[in-house]
Enzyme design. Structure first.
Site, mmCIF file in Angstrom:
data_model
loop_
_atom_site.group_PDB
_atom_site.id
_atom_site.type_symbol
_atom_site.label_atom_id
_atom_site.label_comp_id
_atom_site.label_asym_id
_atom_site.label_seq_id
_atom_site.Cartn_x
_atom_site.Cartn_y
_atom_site.Cartn_z
ATOM 1 N N ASP A 1 0.855 -0.899 -0.069
ATOM 2 C CA ASP A 1 -0.177 0.286 0.246
ATOM 3 C C ASP A 1 1.099 1.046 0.042
ATOM 4 O O ASP A 1 1.994 1.186 -0.899
ATOM 5 C CB ASP A 1 -1.085 0.328 1.376
ATOM 6 C CG ASP A 1 -2.413 0.907 0.848
ATOM 7 O OD1 ASP A 1 -2.171 1.401 1.146
ATOM 8 O OD2 ASP A 1 -3.251 0.002 0.452
ATOM 9 N N HIS B 1 -3.376 6.007 3.808
ATOM 10 C CA HIS B 1 -4.492 4.659 3.506
ATOM 11 C C HIS B 1 -3.985 3.697 4.131
ATOM 12 O O HIS B 1 -4.522 3.117 4.423
ATOM 13 C CB HIS B 1 -4.438 4.782 1.789
ATOM 14 C CG HIS B 1 -5.252 3.939 1.215
ATOM 15 N ND1 HIS B 1 -5.021 2.447 0.874
ATOM 16 C CD2 HIS B 1 -6.803 4.083 1.439
ATOM 17 C CE1 HIS B 1 -5.693 2.062 0.520
ATOM 18 N NE2 HIS B 1 -7.043 2.788 0.442
ATOM 19 N N SER C 1 -11.190 -0.571 -0.156
ATOM 20 C CA SER C 1 -9.561 -1.041 0.561
ATOM 21 C C SER C 1 -9.970 -2.003 2.069
ATOM 22 O O SER C 1 -9.548 -2.686 2.606
ATOM 23 C CB SER C 1 -9.247 0.630 0.648
ATOM 24 O OG SER C 1 -8.742 0.842 -0.711
#
Length: 587
Positions: free
Chosen positions: A182, A223, A416
């Site tokens: 990620d 994120h 996600s």
């Protein structure tokens, strides 16, 4: 008309992304004549061949600049001019030349999907089932970061999916390593240490720079930290002191392949995947979370990123991928979620009333299947709306949306987050039964999931939207099911180019999607269980695959009927046995 297979040889080119299968090759331009303008700057490509060493030498002989060694797919990343590209296309050792595509993390906010304000009161994150129907009141406490210093909120999703039951019995992911590819993962007690204070971050690799972490916080986007905290967060929150992560004692390996803006490239992601494969046994990696997607532009087997992901699945790593945030339209599953082998996850939302299951709904941003090859995706769904996770307020996403920050926690929505929930569940399953193969993990996840049913006992949402239903951690970890997923598929033969596979989804003359072999199954009505998870099986692509109107990559499909997202439903108790369904909704 049959969907064409893509049998490209080293001489093949396809004009652009606007062509029918637009990922693979860019056209070569003619060599400039004397006195003409200089040749255009070099462009990034992925050059694949018989083996990476031979391809490396071919690129160097052509004058190209090698940027990435990608042995996992027998390729290199390179910057090439049009002249160099033409020379490589003629080289005997080169079999494919791909555009080095851009990709980004799956955050519903980026895709333009509306995300409702959580509207939690000052005790943000506690189970609050009060009436939130008065949307005219804007005096909520969504920006409570100053008031919440030192307060650890309660994340609802471990309870919603049944993980708290496993925690109570000592199943916390202990001994299982989860890798997250990620934007990185910030240094934080809840990510670095497990529930007993033991260091559990085994390694951090920067696939953009091609080097190990240098000791600094490596997540400038937010994120990756958010996703990792959903999986392994070890903090306890709320009045009950429940864990805020699904697998609080799992070990963590973080690979950074996306920048501050959540953007990356195929070559960086593939380099990260190769590093994970090389270090699989060193760190005991059993689970890989991929919370990003790109629009498919080829069959699943001809996408270079998919090839790398499939190699990890073949090596015994359970890969969990987000479905994408392009819903609710049909055939919107992204890469790599369109790989038939993987566990692909869509999103549901609890309506900001986690104690009231009757108003849960499928998130409108959640991508839906089937895939172009006819596979049913997503395989299941998990909580993905207004999910609390750790993200530093100075990182990119929180700094752009400070109204969603709550101390060190941040609200984010997307597939996600749903994929992260399921990755945590897989860690719990593997602690409970370390002998499980990736296919058997998928089998148990699907056979224990709870489909959304309406009051009449029919599916509230199509199988192409919810797959087998809402993930059930306790049911999956205690299941004894085996060999009910990915039957008829052989990832080794697929990667070798010997066989490729299609699924059982099709569309009739009226535009209704259905499952071949399950009589009576249509988009607009319920489904039958005639042979377990028949829809997760595959068959040889060479047997032919028919769509009633054909399919062009540049075109899209529309569902024949619209669906209202405001209608509530209940998640049923799911399958009591592999071959039967309990049609009685939860109370």
């Amino acid at each position: 008309m049959a969907v064409p297979t893509m049998k490209l040889n080293k001489k093949s080119t396809i004009r652009s992304a606007a062509a029918m299968i637009g990922l693979v090759f860019l056209a070569c331009t003619a060599m400039p004549k004397a006195g003409t303008a200089p040749e255009a700057p070099a462009t990034a490509f992925i050059v694949q061949g018989t083996d990476s060493e031979t391809v490396t030498e071919a690129v160097r002989l052509a004058g190209g600049a090698i940027t990435h060694e990608l042995r996992i797919i027998r390729a290199v990343g390179a910057r090439l001019t049009a002249t160099q590209l033409a020379a490589l296309e003629a080289h005997d050792a080169v079999t494919r030349i791909y555009e080095d595509r851009k990709i980004e993390t799956d955050d519903a906010g980026k895709s333009g999907s509306a995300v409702s304000n959580p509207r939690y009161s000052h005790g943000a994150g506690y189970s609050d089932d009060s009436d939130d129907s008065d949307d005219s009141d804007d005096s909520d406490d969504s920006d409570d970061s100053d008031d919440s210093d030192g307060f650890v909120p309660y994340t609802e999703y471990p309870r919603l999916v049944g993980a708290e039951q496993l925690h109570a019995s000592g199943i916390t992911g202990d001994g299982i390593t989860v890798a997250v590819l990620d934007t990185g993962a910030r240094k934080h007690q809840s990510l670095d240490n497990d529930s007993r204070g033991r260091n559990r971050r085994l390694a951090t690799y920067d696939a953009i720079l091609g080097q190990m972490d240098q000791g600094d916080d490596d997540d400038s986007n937010g994120h990756g930290s958010h996703v990792a905290s959903i999986i392994v967060g070890s903090q306890r929150g709320g009045p009950s002191g429940s864990y805020n992560g699904i697998a609080p004692d799992a070990r963590l390996v973080s690979v950074k392949a996306f920048d501050r803006n959540g953007q990356g490239s195929y070559s960086d992601a593939i380099r990260g995947l190769e590093w994970l494969l090389d270090h699989q046994h060193t760190h005991g990696i059993r689970v890989l979370n991929l919370s990003f997607s790109a629009e498919p532009r080829s069959h699943y087997w001809d996408d270079p990123l998919n090839q790398a992901v499939m190699a990890l699945w073949e090596a015994g790593i359970v890969v969990v991928a987000s479905a994408g945030n392009k819903g609710p339209e049909a055939m919107t599953i992204g890469v790599p979620g369109n790989i038939p082998y993987l566990v692909t996850v869509g999103s549901m939302s609890d309506g900001v009333t986690p104690g009231q299951p009757g108003d849960d709904f499928l998130a409108s941003f959640s991508s839906a299947g089937p895939t172009v090859e006819g596979f049913v995706k997503p395989d299941l769904v998990a909580p993905g709306g207004h999910i609390l996770g750790i993200a530093d307020s100075t990182s990119q996403i929180p700094s752009e949306h400070p109204e969603w920050q709550y101390g060190e926690y941040f609200y984010m929505s997307g597939t996600s987050q749903s994929a992260a929930v399921v990755s945590g569940v897989v860690a719990l399953m593997l602690q409970a039964d370390p002998s499980l193969s990736p296919a058997d993990v998928k089998c148990r996840l699907m056979s224990s999931a709870r489909p959304a049913m309406d009051d009449s006992g029919a599916l509230a949402y199509s199988i192409f939207q919810q797959g087998s239903g809402l993930v059930d951690a306790y049911g999956a970890a205690t299941s004894r099911a085996r060999r009910c997923a990915n039957r008829g598929l052989d990832v080794g033969r697929d990667l070798a180019g010997i066989e490729h596979y299609g699924g059982r989804a099709n569309v009739d003359a009226d535009g209704n999607y259905y499952i071949m072999g399950l009589d009576g199954y249509l988009w607009t009505n319920g489904y039958l269980w005639s042979d377990g998870y028949l829809w997760s099986d595959g068959y040889l692509w060479s047997d032919g695959y028919l769509w009633s109107d054909g399919y062009l990559w540049s075109d899209g499909y529309l569902w024949s009927d619209g669906y209202l997202w405001s209608d509530g439903y209940l998640w049923s108790d799911g399958l009591t046995e592999l071959m039967s369904i309990n049609w009685v909704p939860h109370e």
